[in-house]
Design a protein around this motif. Structure first.
Motif, mmCIF file in Angstrom:
data_model
loop_
_atom_site.group_PDB
_atom_site.id
_atom_site.type_symbol
_atom_site.label_atom_id
_atom_site.label_comp_id
_atom_site.label_asym_id
_atom_site.label_seq_id
_atom_site.Cartn_x
_atom_site.Cartn_y
_atom_site.Cartn_z
ATOM 1 N N TYR A 1 -3.148 86.240 24.037
ATOM 2 C CA TYR A 1 -3.830 86.788 25.323
ATOM 3 C C TYR A 1 -4.218 88.522 24.914
ATOM 4 N N LYS A 2 -3.194 88.978 24.206
ATOM 5 C CA LYS A 2 -3.579 90.446 23.644
ATOM 6 C C LYS A 2 -4.919 90.686 23.011
ATOM 7 N N LEU A 3 -5.033 89.587 21.956
ATOM 8 C CA LEU A 3 -6.470 89.528 21.147
ATOM 9 C C LEU A 3 -7.556 89.551 22.167
ATOM 10 N N LEU A 4 -7.404 88.678 23.066
ATOM 11 C CA LEU A 4 -8.533 88.467 24.140
ATOM 12 C C LEU A 4 -8.708 89.618 24.911
ATOM 13 N N PHE A 5 -7.683 90.438 25.349
ATOM 14 C CA PHE A 5 -7.789 91.507 26.158
ATOM 15 C C PHE A 5 -8.413 92.879 25.481
ATOM 16 N N THR A 6 -7.875 92.733 23.924
ATOM 17 C CA THR A 6 -8.556 93.874 23.141
ATOM 18 C C THR A 6 -9.680 93.653 22.849
ATOM 19 N N SER A 7 -10.140 92.601 22.737
ATOM 20 C CA SER A 7 -11.676 92.341 22.394
ATOM 21 C C SER A 7 -12.555 92.527 23.421
ATOM 22 N N VAL A 8 -12.182 92.162 24.758
ATOM 23 C CA VAL A 8 -13.103 92.335 26.050
ATOM 24 C C VAL A 8 -13.258 94.011 25.980
ATOM 25 N N PHE A 9 -12.080 94.742 25.796
ATOM 26 C CA PHE A 9 -12.043 96.039 26.017
ATOM 27 C C PHE A 9 -13.142 96.513 24.754
ATOM 28 N N ILE A 10 -13.233 96.178 23.671
ATOM 29 C CA ILE A 10 -14.029 96.550 22.605
ATOM 30 C C ILE A 10 -15.603 96.330 22.799
ATOM 31 N N ILE A 11 -15.763 94.927 23.534
ATOM 32 C CA ILE A 11 -17.020 94.636 23.759
ATOM 33 C C ILE A 11 -17.774 95.433 24.965
ATOM 34 N N MET A 12 -16.929 95.721 25.848
ATOM 35 C CA MET A 12 -17.471 96.687 27.158
ATOM 36 C C MET A 12 -17.523 98.108 26.564
ATOM 37 N N LEU A 13 -16.838 98.620 25.784
ATOM 38 C CA LEU A 13 -16.959 99.854 25.038
ATOM 39 C C LEU A 13 -18.214 100.074 24.366
ATOM 40 N N PHE A 14 -18.675 99.081 23.757
ATOM 41 C CA PHE A 14 -19.614 99.052 22.749
ATOM 42 C C PHE A 14 -20.965 99.129 23.738
ATOM 43 N N PHE A 15 -21.139 98.240 24.816
ATOM 44 C CA PHE A 15 -22.196 98.491 25.674
ATOM 45 C C PHE A 15 -22.279 99.622 26.400
ATOM 46 N N ILE A 16 -20.945 100.324 27.061
ATOM 47 C CA ILE A 16 -20.853 101.247 27.499
ATOM 48 C C ILE A 16 -21.578 102.771 27.025
ATOM 49 N N ILE A 17 -21.359 102.632 25.423
ATOM 50 C CA ILE A 17 -21.747 103.663 24.685
ATOM 51 C C ILE A 17 -23.132 103.667 24.431
ATOM 52 N N LEU A 18 -23.546 102.110 24.213
ATOM 53 C CA LEU A 18 -24.928 101.984 23.931
ATOM 54 C C LEU A 18 -25.906 102.303 25.035
ATOM 55 N N THR A 19 -25.312 102.168 26.159
ATOM 56 C CA THR A 19 -26.301 102.249 27.508
ATOM 57 C C THR A 19 -26.326 103.949 27.640
ATOM 58 N N TRP A 20 -25.150 104.642 27.393
ATOM 59 C CA TRP A 20 -25.188 106.053 27.534
ATOM 60 C C TRP A 20 -26.213 106.694 26.617
ATOM 61 N N LEU A 21 -26.230 106.149 25.235
ATOM 62 C CA LEU A 21 -27.113 106.950 24.241
ATOM 63 C C LEU A 21 -28.726 106.499 24.544
ATOM 64 N N LEU A 22 -28.873 105.177 24.916
ATOM 65 C CA LEU A 22 -30.239 104.884 25.113
ATOM 66 C C LEU A 22 -30.753 105.343 26.524
ATOM 67 N N ASN A 23 -29.937 105.619 27.550
ATOM 68 C CA ASN A 23 -30.316 106.398 28.515
ATOM 69 C C ASN A 23 -30.864 107.805 28.215
ATOM 70 N N ASN A 24 -29.849 108.549 27.688
ATOM 71 C CA ASN A 24 -30.352 109.939 27.037
ATOM 72 C C ASN A 24 -31.641 109.984 26.297
ATOM 73 N N LEU A 25 -31.909 108.929 25.412
ATOM 74 C CA LEU A 25 -33.192 108.794 24.813
ATOM 75 C C LEU A 25 -34.433 108.622 25.665
ATOM 76 N N HIS A 26 -33.985 107.896 26.590
ATOM 77 C CA HIS A 26 -34.924 107.344 27.864
ATOM 78 C C HIS A 26 -35.516 108.639 28.698
#
Length: 399
Positions: free
Chosen positions: A371-396
């Protein structure tokens, strides 16, 4: 609300045509109540009553989400290129007929077949209701989706409360109650959603979209990815986390109370947020809310006692209040103004995709890791999309 055409200096101006916001919210409540009578008991009914394995039950739930995705896509196409009212009336009618059939025929495999059909109909309905919401211009778009989300969650609280009482009396009472909700929904659609001029307005918009040189900004795909990760994580609370809590010695009643708490916090939180939502930039409400949502899984990694699960779920709920109703508003803001249905269809598809993949992803990581691996991976996946969205929004914004 229906706007009439007017004369201005001999030149006829076509004013914007839109659905009445109050009608949209009320219908959203009845649809949400009806749907919330069904989803809490699907796996329970298949496993405990129909005696199917958890694997079979999981496949059916995945099939339900896949059928919903197909409905999401068709809903956007029908809104943009056909008649929005007829599309919604047929979709709700199909859902109502399916629920009535389930009331009387709910053995295996008929139950699974009807459930897939219901998923397709609900997929159409979700996209069409969101597309109708984009027509409202007398109220700020973000406020429209915020209030729609509020009424949806009131429906969730009502539906989950009702199903707790009626399920013990037989599953036919559950489907009968859901049929009643969708019956009221169908009547409201027939009386109030045939907005004069909306079909022509959608047709003109679709024609303009086909000739438009509008280039879909890359940021919209990042937002869709963020929505996917958001709901992939959210569905874990409806599936594997329930098992995790009982494995740690907590009861089903403890788990159920979390959803009651979730609904109450959302209802009051949405009401407070509505007072100043227009003052907050949509990108920040989504990104900050998503960050809080992702952060709740860091708490969940260490959660071994019931109070820790409550803290994690409260953080998640606050993040949900900020982000979830504003994601469709952000998509609407950056999408082609002549293809609103298509944009909302894509969004609801990615939401359904996240809900379909979440249980499978969770099961695989739990079986092969923890379960710890699952919850850690979910956090990493979400953080990746949060940062990506923030960066691309600034470029937009700079483009």
């Amino acid at each position: 609300m229906i706007s009439q055409s007017s004369q201005d200096g001999g030149v006829r101006k076509l004013q914007h045509v839109e659905i009445n916001a109050i009608v949209l919210y009320i219908t959203t409540f009845f649809q949400s109540t009806g749907a919330s009578l069904i989803w809490p008991i699907t796996t329970l009914y298949m496993h405990n009553v129909l005696h199917k394995s958890m694997t079979i039950s999981g496949i059916v739930v995945m099939g339900l989400s896949a059928a919903m995705m197909i409905g999401n896509w068709f809903g956007g196409k029908l809104f943009d290129h056909w008649n929005p009212f007829r599309a919604l009336a047929i979709s709700v009618g199909l859902a109502l007929i399916t629920l009535l059939c389930l009331t009387f025929w709910n053995s295996w495999p008929v139950f699974a077949i009807f459930l897939l059909l219901l998923g397709f109909a609900d997929g159409l309905i979700y996209t069409l209701l969101n597309s109708y919401a984009t027509t409202i211009q007398k109220i700020d778009t973000r406020k429209v989706f915020n209030l729609q989300y509020l009424f949806m969650n009131v429906g969730v609280v009502a539906g989950t409360a009702i199903v707790g009482f009626v399920f013990d009396h037989g599953v036919q009472w559950v489907f009968g109650s859901a049929s009643l909700m969708y019956g009221i929904f169908f009547i409201l659609v027939c009386y109030y959603f045939n907005v004069k001029g909306l079909a022509k307005q959608s047709a003109r918009a679709a024609a303009r979209a086909s000739k438009s040189n509008f280039k879909t900004p890359v940021v919209i795909y990042a937002i869709l990815g963020l929505a996917f990760s958001f709901y992939m994580a959210y569905i874990l609370w409806e599936t594997v986390i329930a098992t995790h809590m009982t494995d740690l010695g907590m009861t089903t009643k403890d788990y159920s109370f979390l959803w009651t708490l979730n609904g109450v916090v959302i209802i009051f939180g949405q009401g407070l947020l509505d007072r100043f939502i227009e003052r907050l930039p949509v990108r920040w409400t989504v990104l900050v809310g998503s960050t809080l949502f992702a952060g709740s899984f860091l708490v969940l990694i260490q959660a071994t006692t019931y109070p820790m699960f409550i803290v994690s779920f409260l953080i998640l709920t606050i993040g949900e209040i900020l982000a979830s109703p504003q994601i469709p508003a952000w998509v609407d803001d950056v999408s082609d103004p002549n293809a609103k249905g298509h944009a909302q269809g894509l969004l609801t598809m990615f939401v359904s995709l996240g809900r379909a993949i979440g249980p499978l992803y969770g099961g695989l990581l739990i079986d092969s890791g923890s379960y710890k691996l699952l919850f850690t991976s979910v956090f990493i996946i979400m953080l990746f999309f949060i940062i990506l969205t923030w960066l691309l929004n600034n470029l937009h914004k700079r483009a």
